[in-house]
Design a protein around this motif. Structure first.
Motif, PDB file in Angstrom:
ATOM      1  N   LEU A 137       0.838  -1.197   0.000  1.00  0.00           N
ATOM      2  CA  LEU A 137       0.000   0.000   0.000  1.00  0.00           C
ATOM      3  C   LEU A 137       0.874   1.247   0.000  1.00  0.00           C
ATOM      4  N   ASP A 138       0.824   1.998  -1.080  1.00  0.00           N
ATOM      5  CA  ASP A 138       1.531   3.271  -1.214  1.00  0.00           C
ATOM      6  C   ASP A 138       0.686   4.326  -0.495  1.00  0.00           C
ATOM      7  N   LEU A 139       1.161   4.727   0.677  1.00  0.00           N
ATOM      8  CA  LEU A 139       0.379   5.644   1.520  1.00  0.00           C
ATOM      9  C   LEU A 139       0.145   7.009   0.883  1.00  0.00           C
ATOM     10  N   LEU A 140       1.093   7.475   0.119  1.00  0.00           N
ATOM     11  CA  LEU A 140       0.947   8.819  -0.448  1.00  0.00           C
ATOM     12  C   LEU A 140      -0.118   8.866  -1.536  1.00  0.00           C
ATOM     13  N   ILE A 163      -7.403   4.489   1.317  1.00  0.00           N
ATOM     14  CA  ILE A 163      -7.355   3.044   1.562  1.00  0.00           C
ATOM     15  C   ILE A 163      -6.641   2.774   2.882  1.00  0.00           C
ATOM     16  N   SER A 164      -5.584   3.510   3.161  1.00  0.00           N
ATOM     17  CA  SER A 164      -4.875   3.363   4.430  1.00  0.00           C
ATOM     18  C   SER A 164      -5.807   3.646   5.609  1.00  0.00           C
ATOM     19  N   ALA A 220      -9.445   1.417   9.989  1.00  0.00           N
ATOM     20  CA  ALA A 220     -10.802   1.263  10.529  1.00  0.00           C
ATOM     21  C   ALA A 220     -11.278  -0.188  10.456  1.00  0.00           C
ATOM     22  N   THR A 221     -11.056  -0.829   9.325  1.00  0.00           N
ATOM     23  CA  THR A 221     -11.524  -2.205   9.130  1.00  0.00           C
ATOM     24  C   THR A 221     -10.850  -3.172  10.079  1.00  0.00           C
ATOM     25  N   PHE A 222      -9.545  -3.021  10.260  1.00  0.00           N
ATOM     26  CA  PHE A 222      -8.799  -3.989  11.066  1.00  0.00           C
ATOM     27  C   PHE A 222      -8.443  -3.454  12.457  1.00  0.00           C
ATOM     28  N   GLN A 229       0.337   3.800  11.294  1.00  0.00           N
ATOM     29  CA  GLN A 229       1.752   4.119  11.443  1.00  0.00           C
ATOM     30  C   GLN A 229       2.400   3.895  10.084  1.00  0.00           C
ATOM     31  N   SER A 230       3.598   4.412   9.930  1.00  0.00           N
ATOM     32  CA  SER A 230       4.293   4.233   8.659  1.00  0.00           C
ATOM     33  C   SER A 230       5.790   4.190   8.905  1.00  0.00           C
ATOM     34  N   PRO A 231       6.433   3.164   8.366  1.00  0.00           N
ATOM     35  CA  PRO A 231       5.877   1.996   7.690  1.00  0.00           C
ATOM     36  C   PRO A 231       5.161   1.100   8.696  1.00  0.00           C
ATOM     37  N   GLN A 232       4.322   0.237   8.167  1.00  0.00           N
ATOM     38  CA  GLN A 232       3.542  -0.645   9.039  1.00  0.00           C
ATOM     39  C   GLN A 232       3.247  -1.958   8.321  1.00  0.00           C
TER      40      GLN A 232
END
Length: 134
Positions: free
Chosen positions: A82-85, A90-91, A96-98, A103-106
């Motif tokens: 997952l590319d946070l930028l 989605i991040s 929320a889902t899990f 945090q980053s990286p995670q």
């Protein structure tokens, strides 16, 4: 300069070195719909999500260390990248889902639709991948 490279191992050295085979097959996480796929797959196998910031030097070092953990026995692990930028929405939804604070990286390990493990920063390079194989 070209003569020195030939004498001291320029081009010839690169071709004689054997490239290290990568056993990590990243799956880009680019849509919210994939979270349902991840939950569904996690009912029968562990699914990993690696959240990475391409602008962060720590994240860049950690991803290299994480990739180095993979051996031939780990080649069938499902690992989402997952590319946070580019995919901040989605991040946020992953958190929320899990029920995991961002945090980053995670690294998250999803099993039976829940996060059974998460680590951040240099702790990621200490994960025992074999313990999440079926």
């Amino acid at each position: 300069m070209g003569i020195l490279k030939n004498i001291f191992g320029g081009k010839g050295e690169q071709s004689s070195k054997e490239e290290k085979k990568s056993y990590l097959n990243w799956i880009p996480l680019t849509s919210l719909a994939q979270l349902e796929e991840i939950k569904r797959a996690s009912k029968t196998e562990s699914v990993l999500i690696f959240k990475h910031s391409t602008r962060c030097t720590i994240s860049s070092m950690v991803i290299k260390r994480f990739e180095a953990l993979f051996t031939e026995e780990h080649q069938n692990l499902k690992v989402y990248y997952l590319d946070l930028l580019n995919y901040r929405d989605i991040s946020d939804e992953v958190g929320a889902t899990f029920q995991v604070m961002h945090q980053s990286p995670q690294l998250l390990v999803i099993k039976n639709e829940v996060s059974v493990f998460n680590a951040s920063h240099y702790d990621i390079s200490q994960v025992n991948l074999t313990s999440y194989m079926i």
